[in-house]
Write a protein that holds these residues in place. Structure first.
Motif, PDB file in Angstrom:
ATOM      1  N   ALA A   1       0.816  -1.219   0.000  1.00 22.60           N
ATOM      2  CA  ALA A   1       0.000   0.000   0.000  1.00 22.60           C
ATOM      3  C   ALA A   1       0.847   1.265   0.000  1.00 22.60           C
ATOM      4  N   SER A   2       2.131   1.144   0.396  1.00 24.33           N
ATOM      5  CA  SER A   2       3.007   2.313   0.448  1.00 24.33           C
ATOM      6  C   SER A   2       3.770   2.529  -0.848  1.00 24.33           C
ATOM      7  N   ILE A   3       3.593   1.635  -1.824  1.00 29.72           N
ATOM      8  CA  ILE A   3       4.347   1.699  -3.070  1.00 29.72           C
ATOM      9  C   ILE A   3       3.580   2.506  -4.118  1.00 29.72           C
ATOM     10  N   ALA A   4       4.242   3.502  -4.686  1.00 26.55           N
ATOM     11  CA  ALA A   4       3.628   4.300  -5.752  1.00 26.55           C
ATOM     12  C   ALA A   4       3.790   3.633  -7.116  1.00 26.55           C
ATOM     13  N   CYS A   5       4.919   2.985  -7.313  1.00 28.54           N
ATOM     14  CA  CYS A   5       5.145   2.307  -8.584  1.00 28.54           C
ATOM     15  C   CYS A   5       6.356   1.396  -8.466  1.00 28.54           C
ATOM     16  N   PHE A   6       6.489   0.534  -9.458  1.00 30.50           N
ATOM     17  CA  PHE A   6       7.685  -0.293  -9.626  1.00 30.50           C
ATOM     18  C   PHE A   6       8.291   0.080 -10.975  1.00 30.50           C
ATOM     19  N   VAL A   7       9.614   0.229 -11.011  1.00 29.92           N
ATOM     20  CA  VAL A   7      10.279   0.598 -12.259  1.00 29.92           C
ATOM     21  C   VAL A   7      11.387  -0.394 -12.561  1.00 29.92           C
ATOM     22  N   SER A   8      11.668  -0.562 -13.837  1.00 28.62           N
ATOM     23  CA  SER A   8      12.749  -1.426 -14.285  1.00 28.62           C
ATOM     24  C   SER A   8      13.841  -0.549 -14.889  1.00 28.62           C
ATOM     25  N   LEU A   9      15.044  -0.648 -14.328  1.00 30.08           N
ATOM     26  CA  LEU A   9      16.180   0.144 -14.792  1.00 30.08           C
ATOM     27  C   LEU A   9      17.396  -0.764 -14.931  1.00 30.08           C
ATOM     28  N   ASP A  10      17.957  -0.802 -16.130  1.00 29.20           N
ATOM     29  CA  ASP A  10      19.152  -1.622 -16.377  1.00 29.20           C
ATOM     30  C   ASP A  10      18.950  -3.064 -15.932  1.00 29.20           C
ATOM     31  N   LYS A  11      17.770  -3.607 -16.240  1.00 26.82           N
ATOM     32  CA  LYS A  11      17.408  -4.994 -15.961  1.00 26.82           C
ATOM     33  C   LYS A  11      17.247  -5.290 -14.460  1.00 26.82           C
ATOM     34  N   LEU A  12      17.129  -4.243 -13.652  1.00 24.85           N
ATOM     35  CA  LEU A  12      16.863  -4.389 -12.227  1.00 24.85           C
ATOM     36  C   LEU A  12      15.512  -3.768 -11.908  1.00 24.85           C
ATOM     37  N   SER A  13      14.837  -4.317 -10.899  1.00 25.91           N
ATOM     38  CA  SER A  13      13.521  -3.817 -10.514  1.00 25.91           C
ATOM     39  C   SER A  13      13.615  -3.040  -9.216  1.00 25.91           C
ATOM     40  N   PHE A  14      12.891  -1.914  -9.146  1.00 29.92           N
ATOM     41  CA  PHE A  14      12.892  -1.076  -7.964  1.00 29.92           C
ATOM     42  C   PHE A  14      11.460  -0.736  -7.567  1.00 29.92           C
ATOM     43  N   ALA A  15      11.194  -0.736  -6.257  1.00 31.56           N
ATOM     44  CA  ALA A  15       9.943  -0.214  -5.725  1.00 31.56           C
ATOM     45  C   ALA A  15      10.178   1.238  -5.343  1.00 31.56           C
ATOM     46  N   VAL A  16       9.244   2.106  -5.719  1.00 36.70           N
ATOM     47  CA  VAL A  16       9.336   3.523  -5.376  1.00 36.70           C
ATOM     48  C   VAL A  16       8.215   3.838  -4.403  1.00 36.70           C
ATOM     49  N   ASP A  17       8.574   4.299  -3.196  1.00 34.09           N
ATOM     50  CA  ASP A  17       7.532   4.556  -2.199  1.00 34.09           C
ATOM     51  C   ASP A  17       6.994   5.978  -2.339  1.00 34.09           C
ATOM     52  N   ARG A  18       6.072   6.364  -1.447  1.00 33.38           N
ATOM     53  CA  ARG A  18       5.402   7.664  -1.550  1.00 33.38           C
ATOM     54  C   ARG A  18       6.350   8.839  -1.357  1.00 33.38           C
ATOM     55  N   ALA A  19       7.459   8.592  -0.692  1.00 35.65           N
ATOM     56  CA  ALA A  19       8.442   9.661  -0.487  1.00 35.65           C
ATOM     57  C   ALA A  19       9.447   9.744  -1.633  1.00 35.65           C
ATOM     58  N   GLY A  20       9.321   8.867  -2.613  1.00 35.32           N
ATOM     59  CA  GLY A  20      10.233   8.867  -3.741  1.00 35.32           C
ATOM     60  C   GLY A  20      11.480   8.034  -3.528  1.00 35.32           C
ATOM     61  N   GLN A  21      11.561   7.299  -2.410  1.00 33.98           N
ATOM     62  CA  GLN A  21      12.717   6.433  -2.171  1.00 33.98           C
ATOM     63  C   GLN A  21      12.634   5.175  -3.034  1.00 33.98           C
ATOM     64  N   ARG A  22      13.768   4.733  -3.525  1.00 33.90           N
ATOM     65  CA  ARG A  22      13.824   3.526  -4.351  1.00 33.90           C
ATOM     66  C   ARG A  22      14.456   2.383  -3.574  1.00 33.90           C
ATOM     67  N   PHE A  23      13.838   1.206  -3.711  1.00 35.72           N
ATOM     68  CA  PHE A  23      14.333   0.006  -3.051  1.00 35.72           C
ATOM     69  C   PHE A  23      14.475  -1.081  -4.114  1.00 35.72           C
ATOM     70  N   LEU A  24      15.620  -1.719  -4.136  1.00 39.39           N
ATOM     71  CA  LEU A  24      15.838  -2.825  -5.072  1.00 39.39           C
ATOM     72  C   LEU A  24      14.992  -4.022  -4.633  1.00 39.39           C
ATOM     73  N   VAL A  25      14.226  -4.592  -5.552  1.00 40.13           N
ATOM     74  CA  VAL A  25      13.408  -5.763  -5.247  1.00 40.13           C
ATOM     75  C   VAL A  25      13.789  -6.893  -6.198  1.00 40.13           C
TER      76      VAL A  25
END
Length: 260
Positions: free
Chosen positions: A167-191
């Motif tokens: 519920a805290s995730i705004a989006c998931f993005v794929s960058l350079d074949k890696l996946s990241f979760a982006v939370d409401r504060a704009g922080q990125r976490f590798l998933v």
């Protein structure tokens, strides 16, 4: 098997499927098609009885929801061949329940084999078909025994691991074949999961695959605008770097998803 109806929300995929059907089974007549669950239901209601198609070719995820919703009231007993971009989870469910499926893009050989199986399926008693389809609805998340949607995911930032609420995730993005979760504060976490795997696990009412690099939550969409050639340009909260585009083929599905 003389008549068929197709439900597919991506125009290029639909046209390819129609062309494949014409090659492998030229005797089969396409009665109609739709890109939504509601449109499919309305068409089938208007063409009941003798006017009903003998076979349905249904994409699982349509513009306004899962095509499996068509079977919730146990009224529809037409044989179905599902087309899907899902992999492990869907394939296991289909194989266990002996309901046919085709992975997109659909090949001539796969469609021809599926049509043969559908003829056998049509010979089953109506109640047996309905029981099987109801089990499938439950297995893939559309019935009362649906599996609970994923609530958390582990993300890594630096050398630390975090239990992130979906519920805290705004989006998931794929960058350079890696996946990241982006939370409401704009922080990125590798998933660990790919965007394709996340698309299968997460609630499709809340997350939409905007393009190959972006899986977005509905409440993160700030606004969107036309970007030429039928495309849409997204603005998210929090904002992401670069231009976020939805293709012409996905634009209609995106609008329908936002209005659910």
């Amino acid at each position: 098997m003389k008549t068929v109806f197709i439900a597919e929300d991506e125009a290029p995929a639909r046209e390819r499927l129609i062309a494949t059907l014409a090659r492998v089974a030229p005797e089969v007549q396409l009665l109609g098609h739709s890109d939504t669950v509601r449109g499919t239901l309305d068409w089938l209601t208007a063409h009941a009885g003798a006017a009903a198609p003998e076979l349905l070719l249904l994409d699982i995820q349509l513009a306004d929801g899962l095509s499996l919703e068509l079977f919730r009231e146990r009224q529809l007993a037409i044989p179905v061949i599902f087309t899907t971009a899902y992999d492990r989870f869907a394939l296991q469910a289909f194989q266990a329940l002996a309901v046919d499926y085709l992975l997109k893009p659909v090949s001539d050989a796969a469609l021809a084999q599926a049509l043969s199986k559908a003829r056998l399926f049509r010979a089953e008693p109506r109640d047996a078909r309905l029981d099987r389809l109801e089990q499938l609805l439950q297995a893939l998340g559309g019935g009362p025994a649906a599996q609970e949607q994923q609530q958390r995911i582990v993300g890594r930032k630096g050398g630390q691991f975090h239990a992130l609420e979906i519920a805290s995730i705004a989006c998931f993005v794929s960058l350079d074949k890696l996946s990241f979760a982006v939370d409401r504060a704009g922080q990125r976490f590798l998933v660990e999961p790919t965007l394709g795997e996340l698309e299968q696990r997460l609630d499709p009412r809340r997350f939409f695959r905007a393009n190959r690099q972006l899986l977005v939550a509905a409440d993160a969409v700030r606004r969107f605008a036309a970007a030429g050639k039928g495309r849409l340009r997204l603005e998210l909260t929090p904002a992401l770097d670069g231009e976020l585009l939805i293709s012409q083929e996905r634009a209609g599905a995106f609008r329908a998803w936002l209005e659910r």
